[in-house]
Write a protein that holds these residues in place. Structure first.
Motif, short mmCIF file in Angstrom:
data_model
loop_
_atom_site.label_atom_id
_atom_site.label_comp_id
_atom_site.label_asym_id
_atom_site.label_seq_id
_atom_site.Cartn_x
_atom_site.Cartn_y
_atom_site.Cartn_z
N THR A 25 0.79 -1.23 0.00
CA THR A 25 0.00 0.00 0.00
C THR A 25 0.82 1.28 0.00
O THR A 25 0.31 2.33 -0.37
N ARG A 26 2.08 1.22 0.41
CA ARG A 26 2.87 2.44 0.49
C ARG A 26 4.19 2.26 -0.25
O ARG A 26 4.96 1.37 0.04
N SER A 27 4.43 3.14 -1.21
CA SER A 27 5.66 3.06 -2.00
C SER A 27 6.78 3.84 -1.31
O SER A 27 6.54 4.66 -0.42
N ARG A 28 7.99 3.59 -1.77
CA ARG A 28 9.12 4.38 -1.27
C ARG A 28 8.92 5.84 -1.61
O ARG A 28 9.27 6.72 -0.83
N ALA A 29 8.38 6.11 -2.79
CA ALA A 29 8.16 7.50 -3.21
C ALA A 29 7.21 8.20 -2.25
O ALA A 29 7.41 9.37 -1.91
N ALA A 30 6.19 7.49 -1.79
CA ALA A 30 5.24 8.10 -0.85
C ALA A 30 5.91 8.37 0.49
O ALA A 30 5.62 9.38 1.14
N ALA A 31 6.80 7.49 0.90
CA ALA A 31 7.45 7.64 2.20
C ALA A 31 8.59 8.65 2.18
O ALA A 31 8.75 9.42 3.13
N ALA A 32 9.37 8.66 1.10
CA ALA A 32 10.57 9.51 1.10
C ALA A 32 10.94 9.99 -0.29
O ALA A 32 12.12 10.24 -0.57
#
Length: 64
Positions: A25-32
């Motif tokens: 549900t959460r990509s690296r792009a979304a996180a950082a």
């Protein structure tokens, strides 16, 4: 200081920013990614790599 680690711009540039966490549900792009609070850091590292080379620019972190 408890421990340190680093990451070069070359490693960051090769990162798959669309890869997701275990839940999918959460990509690296979304996180950082570039639209996160880390975006400014990535821009500075990118500019420095143009001058010094991507293997010579590192983000160093330490843990307390």
């Amino acid at each position: 200081m408890h421990g340190t680690t680093w990451l070069t711009w070359a490693e960051l540039a090769a990162t798959d920013w669309q890869e997701t966490d275990a839940s999918g549900t959460r990509s690296r792009a979304a996180a950082a990614g570039t639209d996160s609070g880390w975006g400014r850091v990535w821009r500075v590292m990118s500019i420095l790599s143009e001058v010094h080379g991507s293997e010579n620019v590192r983000l160093v972190v330490w843990f307390h």
